[in-house]
Structure formats: structure tokens, C-alpha cells
Enzyme design. Sequence first.
Site, PDB file in Angstrom:
ATOM      1  CE1 TYR A 161       0.404 -54.103   1.237  1.00 45.42           C
ATOM      2  CE2 TYR A 161       1.505 -51.851   1.996  1.00 45.42           C
ATOM      3  CZ  TYR A 161       0.375 -52.768   1.790  1.00 45.42           C
ATOM      4  OH  TYR A 161      -0.689 -51.949   2.083  1.00 45.42           O
ATOM      5  CB  ILE A 208     -10.616 -51.964   3.779  1.00 45.05           C
ATOM      6  CG1 ILE A 208      -9.842 -51.245   4.713  1.00 45.05           C
ATOM      7  CG2 ILE A 208     -10.893 -51.001   2.611  1.00 45.05           C
ATOM      8  CD1 ILE A 208      -8.394 -50.863   4.645  1.00 45.05           C
TER       9      ILE A 208
END
Length: 383
Positions: free
Chosen positions: A293, A136
Site C-alpha cells: 500500500y 472519501i
Amino acid sequence: MAALRYAGLDDTDSEDELPLGWEQRTTKDGWVYYANHTEEKTQWEHPKTGKRKRIAGDLPYGWEQETDENGQVYFVDHINKRTTYLDPRLAFTVDDNPTKPTTRQRYDGSTTAMEILQGRDLTGKVVIVTGANSGIGFETAKSFALHGAHVILACRNLTRANEAVSRILGEWHKAKVEAMTLDLAQLRSVQHFAQAFKAKNVSLHVLVCNAAAFALPWTLTKDGLETTFQVNHLGHFHLVQLLQDVLCRSAPARVVVVSSESHRFTDINDSSGNLDFSRLSPSKNDYWAMLAYNRSKLCNILFSNELHRRLSPRGVTSNAVHPGNMMYSSIHRNWWVYTLLFTLARPFTKSMKEDMNVRPSRAGILSVLLTAAFSESGTVPCT
Ligand SMILES: NC(=O)c1ccc[n+]([C@@H]2O[C@H](COP(=O)([O-])OP(=O)(O)OC[C@H]3O[C@@H](n4cnc5c(N)ncnc54)[C@H](OP(=O)(O)O)[C@@H]3O)[C@@H](O)[C@H]2O)c1
């Protein structure tokens, strides 16, 4: 068309041309309506475009507006001594559609990056994208660069970063892109990066906090913190802190924090509702990679919201975004199980590789990122 001819202009095949049997008229107070002689009906909306219009400006010199015995408006041209039911200003109407607010969504999951930036000239804008050598971050950096921005790829590995720079230059040799070293797992590296950036003496209009680690085995950084937490949140937090003065000087400026939907599946408070610091940087025994995460992504959002609250009065907005689920970047690389899952999901999700090499990005992701980076509204919710 009659109105255009009347005003001395040529016929065109413009979308405003009325179908046969229709005529444009005006009310006393300047609204345009349409009469259909065949069906003997009138309506406010243009029969082809559906738009409402009103007259703009005054009547030309020598003209006067009158009303006949049926209440219909007509116009007297005193200079040429003639009358007409056509308002001479009809050629210069403006759209007016107050009853239809523009609720149409401008971008969606299939909007391409190029569509979002279409018509944007970002020359003179300076952008930093962290973790821009892949996935990304690379797509984002490339899209900014291809639209003229000066883009700095802030990456931990300079060789990979320079390869990414070459790929962008391969698409447009005039792109203004450069690589700089930034290892978010070392606060010292973040400080060096900020110093080196400031030494360039340039503005900073967009800072995209994109880099992340996912599914790492438990490790501590040189600073003694759990790595996922430091890379995904604390490193970025420190970076923004150090660059905050440049951002404010460059206002209007923007920070975009790439978070994730998975922030929902965790909590950083203890049972009494207070922030539990041990959950942010857990010990080996309390560590589960997915949870680490998720927590770091929750920190991303809390940080972005607070940053927006503090800096938006100074012209710096902050947005946290969820880019999309299970996109096949290299994020899964740390554990074969995730690689398998991402591979299985791949046909149903956006593909970074396709986006980069084959066709313009089907970038729901980029649409979110770039909308966040350029939207005037300031906040793109991460929901
Ligand atoms: N892909 C998805 O499905 C998905 C879903 C939700 C959210 N996201 C978010 O999207 C963002 C981009 O992820 P991605 O999918 O593009 O993954 P990616 O391809 O793995 O990109 C992550 C980038 O972060 C860099 N990075 C890792 N550790 C770093 C460190 N210590 N210092 C500096 N850079 C570091 C990586 O560099 P190296 O190449 O050197 O490792 C890489 O360039 C992340 O914030 C992620 O949480 C992704």
C-alpha cells in the site's frame, strides 16, 4: 460618517463608522489617517477595522486642494465658496494594506466541504471521481454534485455506485450524477470506461483518482500484476493516460490523486538507488500488504508530480493529497486487525458516516481535495 453626510449619503451603521472623538483626515498624497481628539493622537489604521485606506479618484469638479500654514491639507469648494479640512473623496476610499500580506491559511482541518465550495457554481463542470461509492470518494462526489457539477461516479460495482447516486439525489433531486463501471484491477475495464466516457462527448474538468485497495492478501490481477499496485497506481495511471487528451481540451482542468502520508515509510529503489521493479509488483514471498500500500501511495505522488510537470503548460494541473489519518471509511475492511485499530482511533479522527449523514462534513480531507481541485496555485503538497 461626517464624510458620508458631506457627500450627501445617509448615515449607516457600517463597520467604517468612527467611534466618538475620532476624525478622518488625508495627507497631501492621498493617504487616510485618523485623529483622536480626546487622546490627541493620530494613526494610520482605522480605529475599528484596523484597515489602512487611501483616497481613490480625483476631486469633484470645482474643488481644489490647498495646504495651510501648519502644513495641513484643506479643500476649497470654489462653486459653493467654502473651505473644509474634510476631503470630499473620503466617502470613496479604498482599502490599502500593503504592509500586511494575506498569509492567513484559507482552509484547515475543521473547514467544512460546504465552506470550501461556498459561493461556487460548478454548473457546466464535469468531474470524475473513482471509487466514489463510499468514504472519501462519495463525500467528494456529493460535494461537487451539490454545487452543480456533472459528476460521474466511476466504480467497480454498479449496484453500489447506483446506491450512491440515489443517496446524492436524495439530498438534491436536481443533482447531475451518474454511475459508470470502472474496475481499476483490469486494464481492459479502464479502457472500456475511457471509451464510454469519450462517447459522451463532454469535457472533463476534474479527475479525482481516489479509489484504493488496502490490506489485501496477495493476489494477482487478470493482467498478472499485484492487485494493490494495479488498483492504487497503475489503473489510475492508465486512466489518466487515456483521458489526457480530453483533459487538455477542457483546460483549465485538474487531476487530484489521493495519496497518503504512509508513502513516507517505504522506498521503491534498490540498494544502488535505481528503481526496483520487483518492489512495485512483488511476488507472494516478498509481499507485505502494508508495504504494498505504501509503495502504491508513493507511486501516486511521483506520478502526480510528473504529470503536473508535463501537463501544467497545457493548462492541466495535478495535485497529490494526503487526506488525513485513519479516517473511519471502509478502507480497513480487508483485515479485522485494521478494523479494530480504526475503531479504536475513531473518536479522534474524522468520521465519514457522521460527515455524510448528520452534519456538514468536517472535512479536512475534503478541504484538501477541493482546495486541490480549485486552487489557482496548482500544487497542494502531500506533506
Ligand atoms: N481512510 C483513511 O484513513 C485514508 C488515509 C490516507 C489515505 N486514504 C486514501 O483515501 C482514498 C479513499 O479511501 P477511503 O478511506 O474512502 O476508503 P474506502 O471507503 O474503502 O474507498 C475506497 C474506494 O475504492 C474503491 N475500489 C477498490 N478497489 C477498486 C477497483 N479495483 N476498482 C475501482 N474502485 C475500487 C472501493 O470500491 P468498493 O466499495 O467496490 O470496494 C471504494 O469505493 C484512498 O486512495 C486511500 O488510500 C485514506
